[in-house]
Design an enzyme around this catalytic site. Structure first.
Site, PDB file in Angstrom:
ATOM      1  N   TYR A  59      37.162  45.203  47.029  1.00 52.64           N
ATOM      2  CA  TYR A  59      36.125  44.435  46.331  1.00 52.64           C
ATOM      3  C   TYR A  59      34.869  44.376  47.210  1.00 52.64           C
ATOM      4  O   TYR A  59      34.803  43.599  48.180  1.00 52.64           O
ATOM      5  CB  TYR A  59      36.602  43.013  45.999  1.00 52.64           C
ATOM      6  CG  TYR A  59      37.794  42.947  45.054  1.00 52.64           C
ATOM      7  CD1 TYR A  59      38.184  44.052  44.301  1.00 52.64           C
ATOM      8  CD2 TYR A  59      38.521  41.775  44.900  1.00 52.64           C
ATOM      9  CE1 TYR A  59      39.271  43.987  43.436  1.00 52.64           C
ATOM     10  CE2 TYR A  59      39.611  41.705  44.029  1.00 52.64           C
ATOM     11  CZ  TYR A  59      39.984  42.821  43.310  1.00 52.64           C
ATOM     12  OH  TYR A  59      41.060  42.755  42.462  1.00 52.64           O
ATOM     13  N   LEU A 206      39.728  35.873  31.183  1.00 56.94           N
ATOM     14  CA  LEU A 206      38.601  35.742  30.242  1.00 56.94           C
ATOM     15  C   LEU A 206      38.214  37.107  29.683  1.00 56.94           C
ATOM     16  O   LEU A 206      37.167  37.239  29.047  1.00 56.94           O
ATOM     17  CB  LEU A 206      37.390  35.110  30.944  1.00 56.94           C
ATOM     18  CG  LEU A 206      37.624  33.745  31.583  1.00 56.94           C
ATOM     19  CD1 LEU A 206      36.332  33.233  32.220  1.00 56.94           C
ATOM     20  CD2 LEU A 206      38.130  32.750  30.540  1.00 56.94           C
TER      21      LEU A 206
HETATM   22  P1  NAP Z   1      37.709  37.521  34.156  1.00 59.08           P
HETATM   23  O1  NAP Z   1      38.092  36.367  34.965  1.00 59.08           O
HETATM   24  O2  NAP Z   1      38.329  37.681  32.835  1.00 59.08           O
HETATM   25  O3  NAP Z   1      36.142  37.571  33.951  1.00 59.08           O
HETATM   26  C1  NAP Z   1      35.263  37.395  35.007  1.00 59.08           C
HETATM   27  C2  NAP Z   1      33.839  37.486  34.516  1.00 59.08           C
HETATM   28  O4  NAP Z   1      33.628  36.649  33.391  1.00 59.08           O
HETATM   29  C3  NAP Z   1      32.887  36.947  35.561  1.00 59.08           C
HETATM   30  O5  NAP Z   1      32.554  37.869  36.536  1.00 59.08           O
HETATM   31  C4  NAP Z   1      31.702  36.516  34.724  1.00 59.08           C
HETATM   32  O6  NAP Z   1      30.848  37.609  34.485  1.00 59.08           O
HETATM   33  C5  NAP Z   1      32.366  36.062  33.460  1.00 59.08           C
HETATM   34  N1  NAP Z   1      32.512  34.599  33.511  1.00 59.08           N
HETATM   35  C6  NAP Z   1      33.314  33.862  34.324  1.00 59.08           C
HETATM   36  N2  NAP Z   1      33.155  32.555  34.088  1.00 59.08           N
HETATM   37  C7  NAP Z   1      32.237  32.455  33.105  1.00 59.08           C
HETATM   38  C8  NAP Z   1      31.641  31.373  32.433  1.00 59.08           C
HETATM   39  N3  NAP Z   1      31.961  30.109  32.718  1.00 59.08           N
HETATM   40  N4  NAP Z   1      30.731  31.635  31.485  1.00 59.08           N
HETATM   41  C9  NAP Z   1      30.398  32.897  31.184  1.00 59.08           C
HETATM   42  N5  NAP Z   1      30.911  33.989  31.793  1.00 59.08           N
HETATM   43  C10 NAP Z   1      31.822  33.763  32.749  1.00 59.08           C
HETATM   44  O7  NAP Z   1      37.981  38.920  34.846  1.00 59.08           O
HETATM   45  P2  NAP Z   1      38.018  39.602  36.257  1.00 59.08           P
HETATM   46  O8  NAP Z   1      37.012  39.077  37.211  1.00 59.08           O
HETATM   47  O9  NAP Z   1      38.055  41.034  35.937  1.00 59.08           O
HETATM   48  O10 NAP Z   1      39.444  39.207  36.810  1.00 59.08           O
HETATM   49  C11 NAP Z   1      39.653  38.050  37.571  1.00 59.08           C
HETATM   50  C12 NAP Z   1      40.171  38.391  38.940  1.00 59.08           C
HETATM   51  O11 NAP Z   1      41.413  39.101  38.844  1.00 59.08           O
HETATM   52  C13 NAP Z   1      39.282  39.325  39.775  1.00 59.08           C
HETATM   53  O12 NAP Z   1      38.183  38.650  40.342  1.00 59.08           O
HETATM   54  C14 NAP Z   1      40.278  39.825  40.772  1.00 59.08           C
HETATM   55  O13 NAP Z   1      40.514  38.857  41.773  1.00 59.08           O
HETATM   56  C15 NAP Z   1      41.526  40.021  39.912  1.00 59.08           C
HETATM   57  N6  NAP Z   1      41.671  41.379  39.364  1.00 59.08           N
HETATM   58  C16 NAP Z   1      42.711  42.153  39.807  1.00 59.08           C
HETATM   59  C17 NAP Z   1      42.904  43.437  39.350  1.00 59.08           C
HETATM   60  C18 NAP Z   1      44.067  44.243  39.866  1.00 59.08           C
HETATM   61  O14 NAP Z   1      44.135  45.462  39.646  1.00 59.08           O
HETATM   62  N7  NAP Z   1      45.001  43.632  40.539  1.00 59.08           N
HETATM   63  C19 NAP Z   1      42.034  43.978  38.385  1.00 59.08           C
HETATM   64  C20 NAP Z   1      40.995  43.174  37.923  1.00 59.08           C
HETATM   65  C21 NAP Z   1      40.831  41.888  38.404  1.00 59.08           C
HETATM   66  P3  NAP Z   1      29.346  37.580  35.077  1.00 59.08           P
HETATM   67  O15 NAP Z   1      29.478  37.072  36.485  1.00 59.08           O
HETATM   68  O16 NAP Z   1      28.866  38.959  34.967  1.00 59.08           O
HETATM   69  O17 NAP Z   1      28.606  36.613  34.188  1.00 59.08           O
END
Ligand code: NAP
Length: 327
Positions: A59, A206
């Site tokens: 990351y 999300l």
């Molecule tokens: P998520 O939590 O579904 O979505 C995150 C994105 O949603 C944020 O970057 C933001 O986008 C938006 N968001 C968050 N809170 C919000 C709010 N209150 N209002 C509006 N938009 C909001 O997805 P993710 O970041 O892909 O996944 C979460 C975590 O899981 C990652 O950070 C990582 O630690 C982990 N992950 C692991 C893998 C793996 O292969 N193991 C893969 C993916 C993710 P903006 O900042 O652009 O507004």
């Protein structure tokens, strides 16, 4: 509202069932980083009781871990750090590599960046088909005996891969994609986790922001933003998913007085021994986290939600686009 917690085998501290996901803080594939905002987000999460922080060396190619290390100076023990190993990067891009040698190098680098002498939860980021599970798992077992890691997890593994892996070291967690729109684990990983007492760290709760309720048909993503690669955010699917979010939003508001974001998190938390890995990079994004706690969806709610999804999403698609190539 008290933060709900869960226990992970091998980790003494109870961990919050909402974890802070720090992929976007690294900037790469998220249109760039803002370290100052990221540090404020980390401090805010800890202050409200979100003590589990999920990261990975890849990351921001070390940046996310470095920011966590800085934010945790002097308060390391109040946090539970979950990081990962098994992806390498160079000018040719990101590839899987879960050899013992690679893992040994990654753990040493992560400990330095995180400014700590132990990692609470160490996860294999993606299964590496070119390396025997025994080699990867044995190295993690050695690291645990050395006290460098407290618990072992895997991410993006199938149940057959977990069966093989857990012959060589005790597995505490699995980290798959899981949210209202991406439910592939319902048939296999989730039952497996329940049967083997694994905690499920659900990533993308999300659906990369779709379920926040703040996206519209004119929302656009620029630069290297991962959502430019995600088929859910392309026509005609994007409109279908937005229609689902609108219907879920009305339902959450009318039946529970909640936001769709809280409904999406609660749905993940009500499926079993789960933690929702909420990706946030600005403190205000965590606003309303407490709305996800202290209530439950009924069986009737769950069927109603399923009917909404079936009637709005014509051509569902999962998170497969995220899989990095093999070497
Ligand atoms: P998520 O939590 O579904 O979505 C995150 C994105 O949603 C944020 O970057 C933001 O986008 C938006 N968001 C968050 N809170 C919000 C709010 N209150 N209002 C509006 N938009 C909001 O997805 P993710 O970041 O892909 O996944 C979460 C975590 O899981 C990652 O950070 C990582 O630690 C982990 N992950 C692991 C893998 C793996 O292969 N193991 C893969 C993916 C993710 P903006 O900042 O652009 O507004």
């Amino acid at each position: 509202m008290r933060v709900e917690t869960i226990r992970i085998a091998g980790i003494e501290q109870a961990v919050s069932r909402i974890a802070l996901g720090t992929w976007s803080m690294g900037g790469h594939l998220w249109g760039g980083a803002d370290p100052e905002q990221a540090s404020r987000t980390l401090r805010h999460a800890l202050a409200v009781g979100i003590n589990l922080i999920d990261t990975a060396p890849v990351y921001g190619f070390g940046l996310s871990e470095e920011l966590i290390g800085k934010a945790l100076r002097g308060v390391r023990h109040s946090a539970v750090i979950a990081t990962k190993a098994g992806l390498q990067w160079d000018t040719g891009g990101i590839r899987r590599n879960a050899t013992a040698q690679r893992i040994r190098k990654e753990v040493e680098d992560s400990l330095i960046r995180l400014g700590t002498d132990y990692i609470d939860l160490y996860q294999v980021h993606w299964p590496d088909p070119l390396v025997a599970q025994e080699e990867t798992a044995d190295e993690l077992e050695r690291l645990r005996r050395e006290g460098k890691i407290l618990a072992v997890g895997v991410s993006n593994y199938s149940s057959a891969q977990m069966d093989d892996f857990s012959q060589y070291t005790a597995l505490a967690t699995v980290q798959p994609p899981y949210n209202l729109f991406e439910r592939a684990i319902d048939s296999d990983i989730l039952p497996y986790a329940k049967q083997h007492s694994l905690v499920v760290l659900a990533y993308g709760p999300l659906c990369r922001g779709l379920l926040s309720g703040s996206m519209h048909s004119d929302t656009r993503f620029a630069g290297d933003d991962v959502r430019t690669l995600d088929p859910k955010f392309k026509a005609p699917r994007f409109e279908h998913y937005l229609a689902a979010v609108a219907a879920l939003s009305s339902y959450a508001r009318e039946c529970h007085g909640k936001s769709v974001l809280a409904l999406a998190l609660r749905w993940v938390l009500d499926q079993g021994p789960t933690i929702a890995l909420w990706g946030a990079r600005r403190p205000e994004q965590l606003k309303g986290y407490e709305e996800a706690f202290g209530w439950h969806l009924t069986l009737e709610d769950l069927s109603h939600i399923d009917r909404i999804l079936a009637s709005t999403i014509k051509d569902p698609i999962g998170a497969e686009f995220l899989a990095p190539p093999k070497r």
